[in-house]
Design an enzyme around this catalytic site. Structure first.
Site, PDB file in Angstrom:
ATOM      1  CE  LYS A 165     -12.253  19.386-152.219  1.00 15.25           C
ATOM      2  NZ  LYS A 165     -10.973  19.948-151.738  1.00 15.25           N
ATOM      3  CG  ASP A 193     -11.037  22.817-149.590  1.00 19.57           C
ATOM      4  OD1 ASP A 193     -11.096  24.059-149.475  1.00 19.57           O
ATOM      5  OD2 ASP A 193     -10.320  22.243-150.432  1.00 19.57           O
ATOM      6  CD  GLU A 218      -7.293  23.557-148.033  1.00 18.00           C
ATOM      7  OE1 GLU A 218      -6.290  23.157-147.413  1.00 18.00           O
ATOM      8  OE2 GLU A 218      -7.699  23.028-149.077  1.00 18.00           O
ATOM      9  CE  LYS A 265      -5.075  22.778-154.910  1.00 15.23           C
ATOM     10  NZ  LYS A 265      -5.606  23.139-153.605  1.00 15.23           N
TER      11      LYS A 265
END
Ligand code: MG
Length: 371
Positions: A165, A193, A218, A265
């Site tokens: 992240k 991400d 991402e 998702k």
């Protein structure tokens, strides 16, 4: 076969560690999960789960799932749960939008259909790969030293796919990406991400400064418009995650070439029925996919595993599983578990795992007549 009852449970799933996303602006400690039991007149019971990873991450809301089910229940009772498109249409007519509220009912209906057919959901969907799916780690927003430590701990458990992240301070992000690339091992894949945290100019600064590295980002901006706006000005491959909600989003990403990867998702896109269409759009356009539930227990991870197993192996980059971040297990030891960095598909008909009801507490709502 007819749906005779829908029973709803709410469970707080505590995270073992607080978790920060999007450059640290979003913090999570407990996930609000909704479990749904669907009963039928054939004596088959299906289970679904919807867990939108808190209420600050996406335009999705735990209490909204339960309110939405209350609104939709009268339209779904009496339908044949094996007719997924009829159930989907009924929910879409009863409550336009609110896809996250629909995924638990959709999941429970697939569970019932699989049990009725004697097939795991993945096989019923026409897929059914038995290749273990690599599970992505989830390395929360931290500094270089903490990033290294976390990646090392995942490696020790067999993970070779890492979601690191980033998002926030541009200089710190550049430093973390460059450092991570120096320790990346052969055979490892790393996805940086951003979780929407960068403005357009922040995204271009990081992507330009790391142009000499072969790295994928991402969701490096908030919206599809943001991804499109920066598209011509960098060369890094991109994965679309939070801005992929509807089938129309998927068709735009494919048509306009906004991403090389889609992150599907299941709770966000409204369940397996809608996700299967997004999968097909991706496959038809040479776009690879990550698959995950959003959040939730082993039930949600299992749903994701079934969708993942409906992909050709070489089009699936991996899955993500929430189960190892939780301190509460609603189906102890059962269902697909992360072993050596991989999930293996259940061979049991239907979903393949149901919760222990005494771990869910009393229902918060019942619609129809429970047997
Ligand atoms: Mg993501």
């Amino acid at each position: 076969m007819k749906i005779t009852a829908i029973t709803v449970y709410q469970v707080d799933l505590p995270l073992a560690q607080p978790y920060w996303l999007s450059g640290g602006r979003l913090k999570f400690e407990t996930l609000d999960s909704t479990f749904v039991r669907v009963d039928t007149d054939a004596g088959i019971t299906g289970w679904g789960e919807g867990c939108p990873w808190g209420h600050t991450y996406l335009p999705a809301h735990g209490p909204g799932i339960r309110a939405g089910i209350g609104t939709m229940a009268g339209f779904v009772l009496g339908l044949d749960p094996r007719r997924h498109l009829a159930v989907e249409r009924a929910m879409d007519l009863a409550l336009p939008g609110h896809l996250y509220a629909k995924s638990p009912i959709d999941m429970a209906c697939w569970d019932i259909a699989g049990q009725a057919a004697g097939l795991p959901i993945a096989d019923l969907m026409g897929g059914g790969s038995r290749t273990p799916a690599p599970v992505a780690s989830s390395v929360g927003a931290r500094d270089i030293d903490e990033t290294r430590k976390l990646v090392e701990s995942y490696r020790a458990r067999g993970y070779r796919l890492h979601s690191v992240k980033v998002g926030g301070d541009v200089a710190r992000d550049i430093g973390r990406v460059r450092d991570m690339e120096t320790i990346r091992q052969a055979g490892e894949a790393v996805l940086y991400d951003v979780n929407r945290a960068w403005s357009r100019q922040q995204a271009l600064r990081v992507m330009t400064a790391t142009r000499d590295l072969d790295v994928m980002f991402e969701q490096p901006g908030e919206t599809l418009d943001d991804l499109a706006a920066i598209r011509a000005r960098h060369s890094a491959p991109v994965s679309a995650d939070e801005c992929l909600v509807t089938l129309q989003d998927a068709t735009r990403i494919a048509r306009d070439g906004l991403a090389e990867v889609m992150n599907i998702k299941l709770n966000r896109v409204g369940g397996l029925t809608k996700a299967a269409r997004i999968r097909d759009i991706a496959l038809a356009h040479g776009i690879h996919c990550f698959v995950m539930a959003t959040g939730g227990s082993v039930l949600a991870d299992t749903e994701a595993m079934h969708l993942a197993a409906s992909f050709p192996d070489d089009s699936l980059l991996g899955v993500w599983a929430c189960q190892d971040m939780l301190t509460l297990d609603v189906a102890p030891g059962r269902g697909p578990r992360c072993v050596d960095g991989h999930l293996r598909m259940s061979q049991t008909p239907g979903l393949g795992v149901h919760p222990d009801q005494d771990r869910l507490g009393p229902p918060v709502a019942t619609y129809g007549n429970r047997p």
